[in-house]
Design a protein around this motif. Structure first.
Motif, PDB file in Angstrom:
ATOM      1  N   GLY A   1       0.792  -1.237   0.000  1.00 35.19           N
ATOM      2  CA  GLY A   1       0.000   0.000   0.000  1.00 35.19           C
ATOM      3  C   GLY A   1       0.820   1.280   0.000  1.00 35.19           C
ATOM      4  O   GLY A   1       0.271   2.347   0.250  1.00 35.19           O
TER       5      GLY A   1
ATOM      6  N   ASN B   1      10.510  -2.919   0.158  1.00 31.57           N
ATOM      7  CA  ASN B   1      11.848  -2.327   0.066  1.00 31.57           C
ATOM      8  C   ASN B   1      11.911  -0.838   0.286  1.00 31.57           C
ATOM      9  O   ASN B   1      12.859  -0.327   0.861  1.00 31.57           O
ATOM     10  CB  ASN B   1      12.383  -2.525  -1.378  1.00 31.57           C
ATOM     11  CG  ASN B   1      12.896  -3.901  -1.583  1.00 31.57           C
ATOM     12  OD1 ASN B   1      13.586  -4.434  -0.725  1.00 31.57           O
ATOM     13  ND2 ASN B   1      12.547  -4.495  -2.722  1.00 31.57           N
TER      14      ASN B   1
ATOM     15  N   ALA C   1      -0.086  -6.414  -3.389  1.00 28.74           N
ATOM     16  CA  ALA C   1       1.370  -6.329  -3.625  1.00 28.74           C
ATOM     17  C   ALA C   1       1.777  -7.131  -4.863  1.00 28.74           C
ATOM     18  O   ALA C   1       1.299  -8.241  -5.074  1.00 28.74           O
ATOM     19  CB  ALA C   1       2.127  -6.847  -2.403  1.00 28.74           C
ATOM     20  N   GLY C   2       2.647  -6.537  -5.649  1.00 29.16           N
ATOM     21  CA  GLY C   2       3.098  -7.252  -6.833  1.00 29.16           C
ATOM     22  C   GLY C   2       4.385  -6.662  -7.365  1.00 29.16           C
ATOM     23  O   GLY C   2       4.767  -5.540  -7.034  1.00 29.16           O
TER      24      GLY C   2
ATOM     25  N   SER D   1      -5.363  -8.799  -9.769  1.00 26.64           N
ATOM     26  CA  SER D   1      -4.697  -9.567 -10.830  1.00 26.64           C
ATOM     27  C   SER D   1      -4.275  -8.567 -11.905  1.00 26.64           C
ATOM     28  O   SER D   1      -3.823  -7.459 -11.582  1.00 26.64           O
ATOM     29  CB  SER D   1      -5.659 -10.625 -11.369  1.00 26.64           C
ATOM     30  OG  SER D   1      -5.098 -11.312 -12.461  1.00 26.64           O
TER      31      SER D   1
ATOM     32  N   PHE E   1      -3.127  -1.556 -18.235  1.00 31.83           N
ATOM     33  CA  PHE E   1      -1.949  -0.722 -17.973  1.00 31.83           C
ATOM     34  C   PHE E   1      -2.334   0.568 -17.238  1.00 31.83           C
ATOM     35  O   PHE E   1      -3.185   1.332 -17.689  1.00 31.83           O
ATOM     36  CB  PHE E   1      -1.289  -0.375 -19.313  1.00 31.83           C
ATOM     37  CG  PHE E   1      -0.017   0.410 -19.175  1.00 31.83           C
ATOM     38  CD1 PHE E   1       1.204  -0.229 -19.103  1.00 31.83           C
ATOM     39  CD2 PHE E   1      -0.044   1.803 -19.115  1.00 31.83           C
ATOM     40  CE1 PHE E   1       2.381   0.492 -18.970  1.00 31.83           C
ATOM     41  CE2 PHE E   1       1.124   2.529 -18.984  1.00 31.83           C
ATOM     42  CZ  PHE E   1       2.332   1.869 -18.915  1.00 31.83           C
ATOM     43  N   THR E   2      -1.698   0.779 -16.097  1.00 33.30           N
ATOM     44  CA  THR E   2      -1.984   1.939 -15.241  1.00 33.30           C
ATOM     45  C   THR E   2      -0.652   2.616 -14.938  1.00 33.30           C
ATOM     46  O   THR E   2       0.278   1.932 -14.485  1.00 33.30           O
ATOM     47  CB  THR E   2      -2.613   1.461 -13.906  1.00 33.30           C
ATOM     48  OG1 THR E   2      -3.691   0.566 -14.194  1.00 33.30           O
ATOM     49  CG2 THR E   2      -3.119   2.618 -13.079  1.00 33.30           C
TER      50      THR E   2
ATOM     51  N   PRO F   1       4.744   3.289 -10.765  1.00 35.53           N
ATOM     52  CA  PRO F   1       6.166   2.932 -10.893  1.00 35.53           C
ATOM     53  C   PRO F   1       6.367   1.530 -11.478  1.00 35.53           C
ATOM     54  O   PRO F   1       7.273   1.300 -12.284  1.00 35.53           O
ATOM     55  CB  PRO F   1       6.672   3.017  -9.451  1.00 35.53           C
ATOM     56  CG  PRO F   1       5.777   4.031  -8.810  1.00 35.53           C
ATOM     57  CD  PRO F   1       4.425   3.837  -9.434  1.00 35.53           C
TER      58      PRO F   1
HETATM   59  N1  LIG Z   1       0.249  -0.670 -12.878  1.00 31.24           N
HETATM   60  C1  LIG Z   1      -0.325  -1.493 -13.749  1.00 31.24           C
HETATM   61  O1  LIG Z   1      -0.331  -1.278 -14.978  1.00 31.24           O
HETATM   62  C2  LIG Z   1      -1.025  -2.722 -13.268  1.00 31.24           C
HETATM   63  C3  LIG Z   1      -1.936  -3.347 -14.134  1.00 31.24           C
HETATM   64  C4  LIG Z   1      -2.565  -4.515 -13.693  1.00 31.24           C
HETATM   65  C5  LIG Z   1      -2.325  -5.007 -12.438  1.00 31.24           C
HETATM   66  N2  LIG Z   1      -1.430  -4.377 -11.618  1.00 31.24           N
HETATM   67  C6  LIG Z   1      -1.211  -4.972 -10.301  1.00 31.24           C
HETATM   68  O2  LIG Z   1      -1.521  -4.016  -9.304  1.00 31.24           O
HETATM   69  C7  LIG Z   1      -0.735  -4.282  -8.140  1.00 31.24           C
HETATM   70  C8  LIG Z   1      -0.075  -2.998  -7.703  1.00 31.24           C
HETATM   71  O3  LIG Z   1       0.778  -2.555  -8.750  1.00 31.24           O
HETATM   72  P1  LIG Z   1       1.248  -1.050  -8.906  1.00 31.24           P
HETATM   73  O4  LIG Z   1       1.278  -0.798 -10.360  1.00 31.24           O
HETATM   74  O5  LIG Z   1       0.479  -0.175  -8.002  1.00 31.24           O
HETATM   75  O6  LIG Z   1       2.777  -1.217  -8.417  1.00 31.24           O
HETATM   76  P2  LIG Z   1       3.750  -0.267  -7.573  1.00 31.24           P
HETATM   77  O7  LIG Z   1       3.372   1.163  -7.711  1.00 31.24           O
HETATM   78  O8  LIG Z   1       5.119  -0.714  -7.927  1.00 31.24           O
HETATM   79  O9  LIG Z   1       3.430  -0.726  -6.055  1.00 31.24           O
HETATM   80  C9  LIG Z   1       3.696  -2.044  -5.658  1.00 31.24           C
HETATM   81  C10 LIG Z   1       3.547  -2.117  -4.157  1.00 31.24           C
HETATM   82  O10 LIG Z   1       3.747  -3.488  -3.766  1.00 31.24           O
HETATM   83  C11 LIG Z   1       4.787  -3.545  -2.787  1.00 31.24           C
HETATM   84  N3  LIG Z   1       5.489  -4.808  -2.886  1.00 31.24           N
HETATM   85  C12 LIG Z   1       6.211  -5.301  -3.916  1.00 31.24           C
HETATM   86  N4  LIG Z   1       6.726  -6.501  -3.603  1.00 31.24           N
HETATM   87  C13 LIG Z   1       6.305  -6.766  -2.346  1.00 31.24           C
HETATM   88  C14 LIG Z   1       6.502  -7.840  -1.449  1.00 31.24           C
HETATM   89  N5  LIG Z   1       7.261  -8.913  -1.776  1.00 31.24           N
HETATM   90  N6  LIG Z   1       5.934  -7.792  -0.226  1.00 31.24           N
HETATM   91  C15 LIG Z   1       5.190  -6.720   0.145  1.00 31.24           C
HETATM   92  N7  LIG Z   1       4.967  -5.664  -0.648  1.00 31.24           N
HETATM   93  C16 LIG Z   1       5.517  -5.693  -1.882  1.00 31.24           C
HETATM   94  C17 LIG Z   1       5.665  -2.358  -3.098  1.00 31.24           C
HETATM   95  O11 LIG Z   1       6.505  -2.042  -1.992  1.00 31.24           O
HETATM   96  P3  LIG Z   1       8.075  -1.666  -2.257  1.00 31.24           P
HETATM   97  O12 LIG Z   1       8.027  -0.521  -3.236  1.00 31.24           O
HETATM   98  O13 LIG Z   1       8.591  -1.313  -0.922  1.00 31.24           O
HETATM   99  O14 LIG Z   1       8.679  -2.904  -2.845  1.00 31.24           O
HETATM  100  C18 LIG Z   1       4.604  -1.299  -3.406  1.00 31.24           C
HETATM  101  O15 LIG Z   1       4.051  -0.813  -2.194  1.00 31.24           O
HETATM  102  C19 LIG Z   1       0.256  -5.377  -8.519  1.00 31.24           C
HETATM  103  O16 LIG Z   1      -0.215  -6.608  -8.044  1.00 31.24           O
HETATM  104  C20 LIG Z   1       0.235  -5.367 -10.030  1.00 31.24           C
HETATM  105  O17 LIG Z   1       0.524  -6.627 -10.573  1.00 31.24           O
HETATM  106  C21 LIG Z   1      -0.788  -3.239 -11.986  1.00 31.24           C
END
Ligand SMILES: NC(=O)c1ccc[n+]([C@@H]2O[C@H](COP(=O)([O-])OP(=O)(O)OC[C@H]3O[C@@H](n4cnc5c(N)ncnc54)[C@H](OP(=O)(O)O)[C@@H]3O)[C@@H](O)[C@H]2O)c1
Length: 241
Positions: free
Chosen positions: A11, A36, A86-87, A134, A180-181, A184
């Motif tokens: 989060g 991290n 988380a992902g 997902s 796609f969103t 980071p």
């Molecule tokens: N952005 C897109 O286009 C998109 C599209 C479809 C689905 N999603 C999904 O949406 C979710 C969030 O993505 P986001 O785009 O918001 O990514 P993001 O901005 O990179 O945020 C990811 C978050 O997950 C945390 N995280 C990563 N590895 C972790 C672990 N092993 N344990 C606990 N926390 C962890 C990160 O913490 P740290 O920074 O400290 O590692 C960060 O708080 C993901 O599951 C992703 O697959 C994203």
């Protein structure tokens, strides 16, 4: 939603952060974790909301997740909502994929959700709700991202299995597949031109936003969605491939 207890994984950035902020707005107590990035974690801590707790915890590490769940049980007594968000993303062609990297993606993106679901279930109240984040790539994969796509596909099926099993406590479980969103995680490696191309190829002519996915997540957690479970909902501006 006032005073409900929510655990949102990942989060401190992107989609998860928006979900955390929206749940706080609704008056929830929110516990979130990150892996991290201390700077992002401290930025979130600095919003100084006494209903928010930010902890470092790797969702793929069962012992670390157990510590958070024990903390939630001791502090609040139970959990109402779990948002498995988380992902991470590592891209490579299958032919070149380092198997340790492939396992890392599956472990964080998929097994992390299994661990959090398993350990949260015993402390979840009846009629609680789980939302698993997902990805549209879990429905239609792209090249060079097989680990991510496979983990996203697994989440959709795991959601349906969880919905069946956790119905014994009337807990609802749904998943969301965002397209796609710009966060980071997603922005790494894309040029401005490639992003413009994505917008052009999306019938509704814009990218997904963190607010779009947070809106859907809050709806799925709410009483208004009280007969929706085992569903996967795409949010993609009609971009079907
Ligand atoms: N952005 C897109 O286009 C998109 C599209 C479809 C689905 N999603 C999904 O949406 C979710 C969030 O993505 P986001 O785009 O918001 O990514 P993001 O901005 O990179 O945020 C990811 C978050 O997950 C945390 N995280 C990563 N590895 C972790 C672990 N092993 N344990 C606990 N926390 C962890 C990160 O913490 P740290 O920074 O400290 O590692 C960060 O708080 C993901 O599951 C992703 O697959 C994203």
């Amino acid at each position: 939603m006032e005073n409900k207890i929510a655990f949102v994984t990942g989060g401190t950035s992107g989609i998860g952060k928006e979900i955390v902020l929206r749940l706080l707005d609704k008056g929830c107590y929110v516990i979130t974790c990150y892996n991290n990035n201390e700077k992002n974690a401290n930025e979130l801590r600095n919003i100084s909301n006494d209903k928010l707790i930010v902890k470092k915890c790797d969702v793929s590490n069962e012992q670390e997740v157990k510590l958070i769940i024990d903390f939630i049980k001791e502090t609040y007594g139970h959990l109402d909502y779990l948002i498995n968000n988380a992902g991470t993303f590592i891209d490579s062609y299958i032919k070149e994929f380092d198997i340790e990297d492939f396992k890392k993606v599956i472990n964080i993106n998929f097994i992390g959700k299994v661990i959090c679901s398993k350990l949260s279930y015993p402390i979840m109240k009846e009629k609680g709700a789980i939302v698993n984040i997902s990805s549209s790539l879990g429905i239609t994969p792209c090249e060079e991202s097989a680990a991510y796509c496979a983990s996203a596909a697994a989440i959709i099926n795991f959601t349906k299995a969880s919905a069946l099993e956790f119905s014994d406590k009337l807990i609802r479980v749904n998943s969301i597949c965002p397209s796609f969103t710009p966060t980071p995680l997603a922005l790494r490696g894309w040029t401005k031109e490639e992003i413009e191309e994505k917008i052009k190829n999306t019938p509704l002519k814009r990218l997904n936003t963190v607010e779009d996915t947070a809106n859907l997540c809050l709806f799925l957690l709410s009483e208004e969605a009280s007969f929706i479970s085992g569903e996967n909902i795409s949010i993609n501006g009609a971009r079907l491939k």
